[in-house]
Design a protein around this motif. Structure first.
Motif, short mmCIF file in Angstrom:
data_model
loop_
_atom_site.label_atom_id
_atom_site.label_comp_id
_atom_site.label_asym_id
_atom_site.label_seq_id
_atom_site.Cartn_x
_atom_site.Cartn_y
_atom_site.Cartn_z
N VAL A 33 0.84 -1.18 -0.04
CA VAL A 33 0.24 0.28 0.05
C VAL A 33 0.86 1.28 0.06
O VAL A 33 0.79 2.22 -0.62
CB VAL A 33 -1.02 0.05 1.22
CG1 VAL A 33 -1.64 1.32 1.35
CG2 VAL A 33 -2.14 -1.25 1.19
N LEU A 34 2.07 1.19 0.85
CA LEU A 34 2.93 2.33 1.01
C LEU A 34 3.55 2.82 -0.36
O LEU A 34 3.99 3.81 -0.67
CB LEU A 34 3.93 2.22 1.89
CG LEU A 34 3.42 2.50 3.36
CD1 LEU A 34 4.27 2.39 4.62
CD2 LEU A 34 2.74 3.84 3.55
N SER A 35 3.75 1.71 -1.21
CA SER A 35 4.33 1.97 -2.48
C SER A 35 3.46 2.87 -3.30
O SER A 35 4.06 3.45 -4.38
CB SER A 35 4.42 0.54 -3.33
OG SER A 35 3.14 0.12 -3.73
N LEU A 36 2.25 3.25 -3.05
CA LEU A 36 1.43 4.27 -3.92
C LEU A 36 1.82 5.57 -3.44
O LEU A 36 1.32 6.44 -4.13
CB LEU A 36 0.04 3.87 -3.68
CG LEU A 36 -0.42 2.46 -4.13
CD1 LEU A 36 -1.89 2.28 -3.83
CD2 LEU A 36 -0.01 2.01 -5.48
N LEU A 95 -10.26 3.63 2.41
CA LEU A 95 -11.59 3.41 2.22
C LEU A 95 -11.58 2.08 1.35
O LEU A 95 -12.27 0.97 1.64
CB LEU A 95 -12.42 4.51 1.86
CG LEU A 95 -13.75 4.26 1.82
CD1 LEU A 95 -14.56 3.65 3.10
CD2 LEU A 95 -14.45 5.61 1.19
N GLU A 96 -10.81 2.01 0.27
CA GLU A 96 -11.03 1.10 -0.78
C GLU A 96 -10.43 -0.44 -0.22
O GLU A 96 -11.00 -1.35 -0.59
CB GLU A 96 -10.05 1.39 -1.93
CG GLU A 96 -10.51 2.66 -2.44
CD GLU A 96 -11.97 2.49 -3.08
OE1 GLU A 96 -12.35 1.59 -3.65
OE2 GLU A 96 -12.52 3.63 -2.76
N LEU A 97 -9.71 -0.24 0.88
CA LEU A 97 -9.24 -1.45 1.65
C LEU A 97 -10.37 -2.40 2.32
O LEU A 97 -10.38 -3.81 2.20
CB LEU A 97 -8.14 -1.28 2.74
CG LEU A 97 -6.50 -0.89 2.24
CD1 LEU A 97 -5.92 -0.64 2.90
CD2 LEU A 97 -6.09 -2.06 1.19
N VAL A 98 -11.38 -1.65 2.82
CA VAL A 98 -12.38 -2.35 3.57
C VAL A 98 -13.98 -2.32 2.61
O VAL A 98 -14.73 -2.92 2.99
CB VAL A 98 -12.57 -1.57 4.74
CG1 VAL A 98 -11.51 -1.42 5.63
CG2 VAL A 98 -13.22 -0.11 4.65
N PRO A 223 -2.16 8.91 -13.20
CA PRO A 223 -1.88 8.22 -12.35
C PRO A 223 -1.28 6.89 -12.45
O PRO A 223 -1.37 6.40 -13.68
CB PRO A 223 -3.08 8.04 -11.51
CG PRO A 223 -4.02 8.27 -12.49
CD PRO A 223 -3.40 9.19 -13.63
N SER A 224 -0.46 6.32 -11.58
CA SER A 224 0.18 4.85 -11.89
C SER A 224 -0.96 3.97 -12.37
O SER A 224 -2.17 3.66 -11.83
CB SER A 224 0.87 4.49 -10.61
OG SER A 224 1.21 3.20 -10.82
N GLU A 225 -0.52 3.03 -13.44
CA GLU A 225 -1.56 2.25 -14.02
C GLU A 225 -1.93 1.05 -13.12
O GLU A 225 -3.05 0.34 -13.12
CB GLU A 225 -1.19 1.72 -15.34
CG GLU A 225 -0.77 2.60 -16.38
CD GLU A 225 -0.27 2.01 -17.79
OE1 GLU A 225 -0.25 0.85 -17.84
OE2 GLU A 225 -0.36 3.01 -18.82
N ASN A 226 -1.16 0.74 -12.08
CA ASN A 226 -1.22 -0.40 -11.35
C ASN A 226 -1.68 0.02 -10.00
O ASN A 226 -1.80 -1.11 -9.04
CB ASN A 226 0.17 -1.41 -11.10
CG ASN A 226 1.34 -0.42 -10.26
OD1 ASN A 226 1.15 0.64 -10.24
ND2 ASN A 226 1.92 -1.15 -9.64
N SER A 227 -2.08 1.18 -9.77
CA SER A 227 -2.46 1.64 -8.39
C SER A 227 -3.73 0.88 -7.99
O SER A 227 -3.80 0.22 -6.98
CB SER A 227 -2.55 3.14 -8.38
OG SER A 227 -3.47 3.51 -9.25
N GLY A 228 -4.72 0.89 -8.91
CA GLY A 228 -5.94 0.11 -8.77
C GLY A 228 -5.77 -1.27 -8.44
O GLY A 228 -6.31 -1.92 -7.62
N ASP A 229 -4.75 -1.91 -9.06
CA ASP A 229 -4.50 -3.49 -8.90
C ASP A 229 -3.78 -3.59 -7.33
O ASP A 229 -4.04 -4.67 -6.83
CB ASP A 229 -3.64 -3.71 -9.82
CG ASP A 229 -4.00 -3.87 -11.50
OD1 ASP A 229 -5.09 -3.90 -11.40
OD2 ASP A 229 -3.53 -3.83 -12.40
#
Length: 449
Positions: A33-36, A95-98, A223-229
């Protein structure tokens, strides 16, 4: 062996958390998560908001603290304070995590809700909930009419104390509430919820001060393409952990004897100068940081279960033998209650030295953030409540009353709004004359409109 963390000087200007830790010591989920995040401030906001979000979805984990061995659960409550354009929006990733867990088992409580709606939702969810609100104006606009109620409810939830609400015909209670919360906003919005340092909620609400502006960067346009992944994968892992804990027996989280000793000794010896500088009121913040540190250590330990093929109990004696000998003089009044029972055969989860050291480091920095918030509140003139027309006050009071109410409820609700009892009684008489309220029987009224 526990890392020998030196007490942080009070005058230290660098309040960043992540850049002062070894990220490799974090659980895999937190590292991904922190990589984002890119800037130090972003990393701190994402770390604390993600830990807080995770704290709301770790059922059946607790630790005992205090003279009465009271049970505490992982739940954290956090307010990120910063100006506009400081990048607070990154906290929304938490929020997306839960969300997947919420879809399967309702958990999220909207911040844009009146106190009665908040209470009803929390009660329906059997005291478990997660509030995530990135618009601080919700706190000042929606909660303004019932700030006292919210403040009291959140304070009680932080201690897992019973929250009650009286009605005309019945009284309802929420026992053992387990509520986590992430709020972001400006200082004025934070101050609306925590109006004074004497307010008991101040020491229970973790505060993160962001004192920098977000520089424009092309990455926000692209935005980074892999952030959602990354978030999706982390959310799935958290969902599986939630399921695992939900259907398991309650487990007690334990610090080792030397970790408990270190916790008390550290907070007792590291911050007396800070307390003398700010005043005795800040003493409660230092005391309660012990609970926050243990909660954070419990969250980190729980997140490591994701990568564990099986849950194995760590032998407390072997851990203790590898730790440095610490024999400080500790005030029984300060931390004697942190003593835990770690007997065999109870399914305890024992904290590793690594997770304790990380939690302590985070606590070190959070104390300084809260000291900054303390100084801001202390130096702020009391903000006068906005002037409200009598008609508006009438409408607000009427909207907060239940469908049926008695004199006691009328006076109590009026008091929370600063309305004298005689004035509320006179308004109730007027409502009856105009047909807005109908008198069912002695001391029982019903709203018609």
């Amino acid at each position: 062996m526990i890392e020998n963390l030196n007490p942080i000087p009070e005058e230290q200007a660098n309040l960043h958390i992540v850049e002062n830790m070894d990220v490799n010591n974090l659980p895999e989920l937190m590292k991904s998560v922190l990589s984002l995040a890119h800037t130090p401030a972003e990393k701190d906001m994402l770390l604390m908001s993600a830990l807080t979000a995770c704290s709301g979805v770790l059922p059946n984990l607790y630790f005992k603290y205090g003279i009465g061995a009271k049970r505490y659960y992982p739940n954290l409550q956090l307010f990120i304070v910063g100006s506009a354009a400081c990048g607070k929006g990154i906290a929304n990733l938490a929020l997306e995590l839960v969300k997947p867990i919420h879809e399967a088992n309702p958990l999220i409580i909207p911040g844009d809700a009146t106190y009665p709606a908040f209470y009803q939702t929390l009660a329906k969810q059997k005291g478990r909930g997660y509030i995530h609100e990135s618009e601080g104006s919700v706190i000042t606009d929606i909660w303004r009419s019932s700030t006292v109620n919210y403040n009291t409810a959140l304070r009680k939830a932080a201690e897992h104390e019973t929250i009650s609400r009286a009605r005309c015909k019945e009284a309802s209670v929420i026992e053992n509430p387990q509520l986590s919360m992430v709020l972001t906003g400006t200082f004025s919005q934070y101050h609306a919820l925590v109006p004074s340092i004497e307010n008991g909620y101040f020491s229970r609400l973790l505060t993160l001060i962001v004192d920098e502006h977000q520089a424009f960067n092309s990455q926000y346009v692209q935005p980074s393409e892999n952030s959602g992944d990354v978030i999706k994968a982390a959310a799935e892992q958290l969902y599986h952990l939630y399921e695992k804990l939900l259907f398991s027996k309650p487990r007690e989280f334990c610090l080792t004897p030397d970790q408990r000793t270190r916790l008390g000794h550290h907070l007792e010896t590291a911050y007396p100068t800070l307390i003398r500088m700010l005043g005795e009121d800040f003493h409660s913040v230092v005391l309660r940081m012990a609970v926050h540190i243990e909660r954070i250590a419990m969250i980190l330990t729980a997140l490591r279960m994701i990568s564990s093929s099986s849950s194995q109990r760590i032998n407390a004696e072997s851990l203790a033998s590898s730790m440095p000998s610490v024999s400080p003089s500790i005030s029984p009044e300060l931390y004697s209650g942190s003593s835990l029972s770690c007997g065999e055969g109870r399914g305890e989860v024992i904290c590793s030295d690594l997770d304790y050291a990380t939690a302590e480091l985070i606590g070190n920095k959070l104390i300084l953030h809260m000291a900054q918030a303390y100084q801001l509140i202390k130096g702020t003139e009391k903000i006068e409540a906005p002037k409200v027309k009598p008609l508006d006050q009438k409408a607000i009071l009427l909207s907060l009353l239940p469908a049926e109410f008695g004199h006691a409820i009328l006076v109590k609700e009026a008091a929370t709004q600063g309305i004298p009892a005689r004035t509320a009684e006179r308004w109730n008489e007027g409502w009856q004359q105009t047909g807005i309220v109908f008198r069912l029987k002695h001391d029982c009224y019903k709203k018609i409109a």
